[in-house]
Design a protein around this motif. Structure first.
Motif, mmCIF file in Angstrom:
data_model
loop_
_atom_site.group_PDB
_atom_site.id
_atom_site.type_symbol
_atom_site.label_atom_id
_atom_site.label_comp_id
_atom_site.label_asym_id
_atom_site.label_seq_id
_atom_site.Cartn_x
_atom_site.Cartn_y
_atom_site.Cartn_z
ATOM 1 N N VAL A 186 -13.846 -3.495 -3.206
ATOM 2 C CA VAL A 186 -12.921 -4.629 -3.119
ATOM 3 C C VAL A 186 -12.262 -4.792 -4.483
ATOM 4 N N ALA A 187 -10.933 -4.884 -4.499
ATOM 5 C CA ALA A 187 -10.212 -5.181 -5.746
ATOM 6 C C ALA A 187 -9.569 -6.548 -5.563
ATOM 7 N N VAL A 188 -10.037 -7.549 -6.318
ATOM 8 C CA VAL A 188 -9.518 -8.902 -6.117
ATOM 9 C C VAL A 188 -8.313 -9.209 -7.012
ATOM 10 N N ASP A 189 -7.771 -8.162 -7.638
ATOM 11 C CA ASP A 189 -6.484 -8.284 -8.335
ATOM 12 C C ASP A 189 -5.788 -6.944 -8.114
ATOM 13 N N ASP A 190 -4.600 -6.958 -7.534
ATOM 14 C CA ASP A 190 -3.987 -5.676 -7.162
ATOM 15 C C ASP A 190 -3.603 -4.817 -8.363
ATOM 16 N N THR A 191 -3.489 -5.403 -9.566
ATOM 17 C CA THR A 191 -3.176 -4.551 -10.715
ATOM 18 C C THR A 191 -4.365 -3.645 -11.068
ATOM 19 N N LEU A 192 -5.539 -3.929 -10.513
ATOM 20 C CA LEU A 192 -6.694 -3.040 -10.717
ATOM 21 C C LEU A 192 -6.501 -1.696 -10.005
ATOM 22 N N CYS A 193 -5.511 -1.630 -9.099
ATOM 23 C CA CYS A 193 -5.244 -0.345 -8.431
ATOM 24 C C CYS A 193 -4.784 0.708 -9.442
ATOM 25 N N LYS A 194 -4.320 0.265 -10.623
ATOM 26 C CA LYS A 194 -3.915 1.234 -11.652
ATOM 27 C C LYS A 194 -5.114 1.919 -12.284
ATOM 28 N N VAL B 88 -5.301 -4.239 3.138
ATOM 29 C CA VAL B 88 -4.647 -5.301 2.371
ATOM 30 C C VAL B 88 -4.965 -6.652 3.006
ATOM 31 N N ILE B 89 -5.494 -7.540 2.179
ATOM 32 C CA ILE B 89 -5.714 -8.933 2.589
ATOM 33 C C ILE B 89 -4.574 -9.723 1.949
ATOM 34 N N THR C 293 -13.390 2.483 2.403
ATOM 35 C CA THR C 293 -12.196 1.634 2.367
ATOM 36 C C THR C 293 -12.089 0.892 1.043
ATOM 37 N N VAL C 294 -10.874 0.878 0.495
ATOM 38 C CA VAL C 294 -10.574 0.001 -0.638
ATOM 39 C C VAL C 294 -9.822 -1.200 -0.080
ATOM 40 N N LEU C 295 -10.374 -2.389 -0.291
ATOM 41 C CA LEU C 295 -9.761 -3.631 0.206
ATOM 42 C C LEU C 295 -9.127 -4.356 -0.972
ATOM 43 N N VAL C 296 -7.844 -4.697 -0.858
ATOM 44 C CA VAL C 296 -7.147 -5.314 -1.987
ATOM 45 C C VAL C 296 -6.530 -6.642 -1.557
ATOM 46 N N THR C 297 -6.711 -7.681 -2.357
ATOM 47 C CA THR C 297 -5.959 -8.913 -2.106
ATOM 48 C C THR C 297 -4.600 -8.745 -2.771
ATOM 49 N N SER C 298 -3.542 -8.801 -1.994
ATOM 50 C CA SER C 298 -2.226 -8.503 -2.574
ATOM 51 C C SER C 298 -1.095 -8.987 -1.679
ATOM 52 N N MET C 299 0.042 -9.233 -2.311
ATOM 53 C CA MET C 299 1.266 -9.515 -1.561
ATOM 54 C C MET C 299 2.087 -8.229 -1.403
ATOM 55 N N GLN C 300 1.596 -7.139 -1.960
ATOM 56 C CA GLN C 300 2.303 -5.862 -1.805
ATOM 57 C C GLN C 300 1.834 -5.168 -0.517
ATOM 58 N N THR C 301 2.625 -4.200 -0.067
ATOM 59 C CA THR C 301 2.222 -3.422 1.092
ATOM 60 C C THR C 301 1.287 -2.300 0.652
ATOM 61 N N ALA C 302 0.601 -1.702 1.629
ATOM 62 C CA ALA C 302 -0.286 -0.586 1.301
ATOM 63 C C ALA C 302 0.507 0.552 0.647
ATOM 64 N N ASP C 303 1.705 0.810 1.145
ATOM 65 C CA ASP C 303 2.507 1.896 0.566
ATOM 66 C C ASP C 303 2.851 1.618 -0.899
#
Ligand code: SF4
Ligand code: SF4
Length: 388
Positions: free
Chosen positions: A82-90, A139-140, A112-122
């Motif tokens: 789980v990444a609770v900040d989408d900038t952690l995807c970097k 994406v949550i 599965t990587v679950l991310v809280t984000s307003m961005q799309t999976a792409d």
């Protein structure tokens, strides 16, 4: 059966959020007669603002299975990250242990990587490194929830993540168990409803082995004990780093292996044209990030900047330094070099970055007791006026 979930969060700002999620997993698993444990990897070292940190939950059918699973320091092959900040995807860089760890590195193949984000999976996939095996990206919908060391922001991110976990891996916890655990722990039907909603709304996308960011993450090898100097001698860092092509200016020597870019959720954008060269940002930056350029400008070094926002707060010139959401950037190259190369193009770049308020709206949590209450009161006032 054993199952494990890794929660990657921003140190301090999301400390309690990480704990709530992994504790909630264990409480829910116990409703199904399983055993489990929730623990932070940093039990033995201090957290710092924004530095990526981890909390884990491991559940099993029997105590023997649980013990066998825990016989290692950091669980690998997690069912869910789980990444609770989408900038952690970097990527995740923790205290110069190994360089930049891709967010999906400890997720098992097919996990599965679950991310809280307003961005799309792409969009998120542009940041996530390639895994070389199939995995899933969930994406949550929601913005990153930041609070503070003493304050918890109870905006239901914790239970929303729990609901999504129940959808992705019901063999670890089922939704009914999550709901029962929330009733026991928080005694709040609204939180139960939030978990259920997230369970129904989480979106999942399969990711092929060769999809995602193709860059090789920064890495280095830690010296083995027999390679270290005798007598616990640790080489010092030179006071000044020479910069090829610079006649004048000053770049301090820095730890060559600790790149702090994974610590940032925002970065400063500097308008060199309006800068008065007053030196305040250089003096006040707690991480000594500013390189003094040969022209006397101050260039925030993106390998050293942890994104604290102090420079924006102290700069006396309006809009000369603006903190912008990290997700708006690729790479960590020098802003001053871009300015020197083409001042007009740089000005346009600055304008574009700092005017995009939909993505610059970020915060670093709370700075004083009662700030959350003030924020809620402000939201209530906004609602009463018809605001959103
Ligand atoms: S945000 Fe500004 S003050 Fe903070 S570390 Fe980066 S350059 Fe320094
Ligand atoms: S504080 Fe602002 S005006 Fe002063 S040197 Fe830094 S960027 Fe320039």
């Amino acid at each position: 059966m054993t199952g494990s979930v890794e929660v990657v969060y921003r140190g301090i700002f999301q400390k309690h959020l990480g704990q709530h999620i992994t504790r909630g997993i264990v409480l829910a698993a116990r409703k199904e007669g399983k055993v489990g444990i929730s623990f932070g990897r940093y039990g033995d070292s201090p957290e710092r603002n924004g530095v990526p940190a981890k909390s884990f939950a491991v559940v099993a059918d029997t105590e023997e299975e649980l013990e066998a699973h825990l016989a290692r320091y950091e669980p690998t092959n997690n069912d869910i990250t789980v990444a609770v900040d989408d900038t952690l995807c970097k990527g995740v860089e923790s205290w110069a242990w190994y360089g930049l760890q891709p967010i999906n590195k400890l997720t098992r193949a097919g996990g599965t990587v679950l991310v809280t984000s307003m961005q799309t999976a792409d969009e998120l996939l542009k940041d996530c490194h390639r895994k070389g095996a199939e995995w899933n990206l969930g994406v949550i919908p929601g913005t990153a929830s930041f609070s503070g060391l003493w304050v918890y922001k109870d905006d239901h991110t914790d239970v929303r993540v729990l609901g999504a976990i129940a959808k992705v891996a019901p063999r670890i916890v089922k939704l009914a168990s999550v709901e029962a655990a929330i009733r026991d722990e928080w005694k709040d039907e609204l939180k139960v409803a939030s978990a259920r909603k997230a369970h129904d709304r989480v979106s999942l996308r399969k990711v092929a082995p060769d999809e995602g960011n193709p860059e090789k993450p920064y890495e280095f090898k830690l010296p083995k004990w027999q390679e270290m100097k005798e007598g616990l001698v640790i080489p010092g860092i030179p006071v000044k780093e020479e910069v090829p092509g610079w006649d004048g200016g000053y770049r301090p020597g820095r730890n060559p292996t600790f790149k702090k870019y994974a610590t940032r959720t925002m970065r400063p954008v500097v308008d060199f044209e309006t800068c008065t060269k007053c030196t305040i940002c250089w003096l006040q930056c707690p991480d000594s990030c500013f390189d003094v350029t040969p022209t006397g400008h101050y260039d925030a070094n993106m390998e050293a900047c942890c994104g604290c926002g102090v420079c924006e707060a102290v700069c006396p010139v309006k809009d000369c330094i603006t903190m912008v959401n990290e997700q708006a950037f690729e790479g960590n190259s020098s802003q001053f070099e871009a300015y020197e190369k083409d001042a007009a193009a740089y000005k346009a770049w600055v304008k574009e970055k700092i005017t995009d308020k939909t993505i610059t709206a970020r915060s670093h949590g709370f700075r004083y007791r009662g700030q959350y209450e003030d924020e809620l009161a402000g939201t209530a006032a906004g609602d009463a006026k018809g605001g959103d």
